[in-house]
Write a protein that holds these residues in place. Structure first.
Motif, mmCIF file in Angstrom:
data_model
loop_
_atom_site.group_PDB
_atom_site.id
_atom_site.type_symbol
_atom_site.label_atom_id
_atom_site.label_comp_id
_atom_site.label_asym_id
_atom_site.label_seq_id
_atom_site.Cartn_x
_atom_site.Cartn_y
_atom_site.Cartn_z
ATOM 1 N N SER A 157 10.824 7.884 -3.317
ATOM 2 C CA SER A 157 9.777 7.810 -2.897
ATOM 3 C C SER A 157 9.307 6.288 -2.761
ATOM 4 O O SER A 157 8.966 5.633 -3.646
ATOM 5 C CB SER A 157 8.671 8.709 -3.846
ATOM 6 O OG SER A 157 7.306 8.289 -3.232
ATOM 7 N N ALA A 158 9.285 6.209 -1.314
ATOM 8 C CA ALA A 158 8.612 4.622 -0.880
ATOM 9 C C ALA A 158 7.401 4.253 -1.654
ATOM 10 O O ALA A 158 7.090 3.307 -1.880
ATOM 11 C CB ALA A 158 8.838 4.418 0.236
ATOM 12 N N GLU A 159 6.551 5.598 -1.503
ATOM 13 C CA GLU A 159 5.154 5.356 -1.913
ATOM 14 C C GLU A 159 5.162 5.064 -3.365
ATOM 15 O O GLU A 159 4.273 4.282 -3.810
ATOM 16 C CB GLU A 159 4.443 6.629 -1.565
ATOM 17 C CG GLU A 159 2.874 6.395 -1.781
ATOM 18 C CD GLU A 159 2.052 7.766 -1.664
ATOM 19 O OE1 GLU A 159 1.097 7.917 -1.861
ATOM 20 O OE2 GLU A 159 2.728 8.729 -0.758
ATOM 21 N N ALA A 160 6.042 5.758 -3.986
ATOM 22 C CA ALA A 160 5.791 5.460 -5.703
ATOM 23 C C ALA A 160 6.209 4.124 -6.009
ATOM 24 O O ALA A 160 5.875 3.467 -6.944
ATOM 25 C CB ALA A 160 6.677 6.478 -6.419
ATOM 26 N N ALA A 161 7.432 3.641 -5.087
ATOM 27 C CA ALA A 161 7.798 2.394 -5.276
ATOM 28 C C ALA A 161 7.014 1.362 -5.178
ATOM 29 O O ALA A 161 6.605 0.235 -5.631
ATOM 30 C CB ALA A 161 9.219 2.029 -4.658
ATOM 31 N N GLN A 162 5.867 1.428 -4.071
ATOM 32 C CA GLN A 162 5.200 0.367 -3.445
ATOM 33 C C GLN A 162 4.031 0.326 -4.508
ATOM 34 O O GLN A 162 3.404 -0.702 -4.715
ATOM 35 C CB GLN A 162 4.556 0.765 -2.327
ATOM 36 C CG GLN A 162 5.669 0.544 -1.069
ATOM 37 C CD GLN A 162 5.955 -0.993 -0.829
ATOM 38 O OE1 GLN A 162 4.913 -1.729 -0.701
ATOM 39 N NE2 GLN A 162 7.077 -1.342 -0.795
ATOM 40 N N GLU A 163 3.670 1.492 -4.964
ATOM 41 C CA GLU A 163 2.427 1.527 -5.958
ATOM 42 C C GLU A 163 2.884 0.858 -7.260
ATOM 43 O O GLU A 163 2.249 0.119 -7.844
ATOM 44 C CB GLU A 163 2.198 2.958 -6.199
ATOM 45 C CG GLU A 163 1.197 3.155 -7.443
ATOM 46 C CD GLU A 163 -0.236 2.874 -6.869
ATOM 47 O OE1 GLU A 163 -1.187 2.151 -7.865
ATOM 48 O OE2 GLU A 163 -0.436 2.628 -5.809
ATOM 49 N N ALA A 164 4.030 1.192 -7.700
ATOM 50 C CA ALA A 164 4.584 0.354 -8.895
ATOM 51 C C ALA A 164 4.775 -1.215 -8.705
ATOM 52 O O ALA A 164 4.616 -1.796 -9.711
ATOM 53 C CB ALA A 164 6.255 0.936 -9.248
ATOM 54 N N MET A 165 5.194 -1.522 -7.615
ATOM 55 C CA MET A 165 5.374 -2.824 -7.320
ATOM 56 C C MET A 165 3.729 -3.734 -7.229
ATOM 57 O O MET A 165 3.633 -4.753 -7.548
ATOM 58 C CB MET A 165 6.251 -3.350 -5.880
ATOM 59 C CG MET A 165 7.654 -2.757 -6.275
ATOM 60 S SD MET A 165 8.423 -3.249 -4.678
ATOM 61 C CE MET A 165 10.070 -2.421 -5.102
#
Length: 254
Positions: A67-75
């Motif tokens: 999930s690119a969205e989950a990764a972006q949120e984590a970053m």
């Protein structure tokens, strides 16, 4: 003083058992907040302690990869990656906390995600007095996966030449390029039995300019507990291995 201890060596020599015993001994000191990291993909340490093998850092990493969205949120989100790891991966074992890495990275992983997770682990370790890392067999994690900022490297050997050769190779990797700062290195002889075999190992190490820092004898209780699935933390205090590790830790860290 914050301390990060990495336990490494050849596979099958009791590395995870020793990491568990070190944790047990140090956790007897009420003033120590301890983080135990199971960084071996076999998750043998987690299973040995009878804890949840499904709560792994790799599961979190896979979610970020998918999930690119989950990764972006984590970053870039409001919540620090450290807090996400605390909530989803860290297990409370009473006298210590356990973080299980899980399987190694597979197809589709992103370097940026792995760097992010490594940063999260390093951030978590700052919350504890002692972090003990049970590395996978061989030198790779010293250089790549878990952390380069260890304070002490404990190399586990048994009374065999191959285990000594592996330990010396890992030591060379750490000293050459695997660790970013000055660190202590101690060699622990595990499963010690006959005196002549112990002396043979001493002689080999002496030729390489090093020595044994501690000896843990063969302990039948460990094999018995493994067969019936009991935790290392349930071993009697008078077990030979427990007594030996107490003596070693007192010598090395007091």
């Amino acid at each position: 003083m914050k301390k990060i201890i990495a336990v490494s060596g050849k596979g099958g020599i009791g590395k995870s058992t020793l990491a568990a015993l070190i944790t047990r001994v140090l956790s007897d000191r009420a003033d120590h907040k301890i983080l135990l990291v199971d960084a071996d993909p076999s998750i043998n340490l987690t299973l040995m302690l009878g804890l949840d093998a499904s709560k792994t850092l790799n599961n979190l990493r896979e979610r970020f990869v998918k999930s690119a969205e989950a990764a972006q949120e984590a970053m870039f989100g409001d919540k620090h990656i450290r807090d996400t790891i605390f909530e989803e991966c860290l297990q409370d074992a009473g006298t210590f906390k356990l973080l299980t890495m899980g399987r190694p990275e597979g197809p589709g992983c992103f370097c940026s995600v792995n760097v992010l997770l490594r940063y999260g682990i390093e951030s978590i370790s700052k919350e504890f007095d002692v972090t003990i890392i049970d590395c996978e067999a061989g030198p790779e994690q010293i250089n790549r996966r878990v952390t380069k900022d260890i304070d002490d490297l404990i190399l586990v050997i048994e009374p065999t030449l191959r285990s000594v050769q592996t330990a010396l190779y890992i030591k060379d990797v750490a000293e050459s390029y695997g660790v970013q700062k000055s660190f202590g290195c101690n060699i622990i002889l595990n499963k010690a039995d006959k005196k002549d075999r112990i002396e043979k190992i001493r002689s080999v190490l002496k030729k390489e300019g090093t020595e044994i820092s501690g000896i843990v004898p063969m302990d039948e209780n460990i094999a018995k507990y493994d067969v019936i699935g009991k935790s290392i933390f349930d071993l009697p205090g008078e077990s030979p291995s427990v007594k030996a590790v107490k003596k070693i830790m007192k010598t090395l860290y007091t």
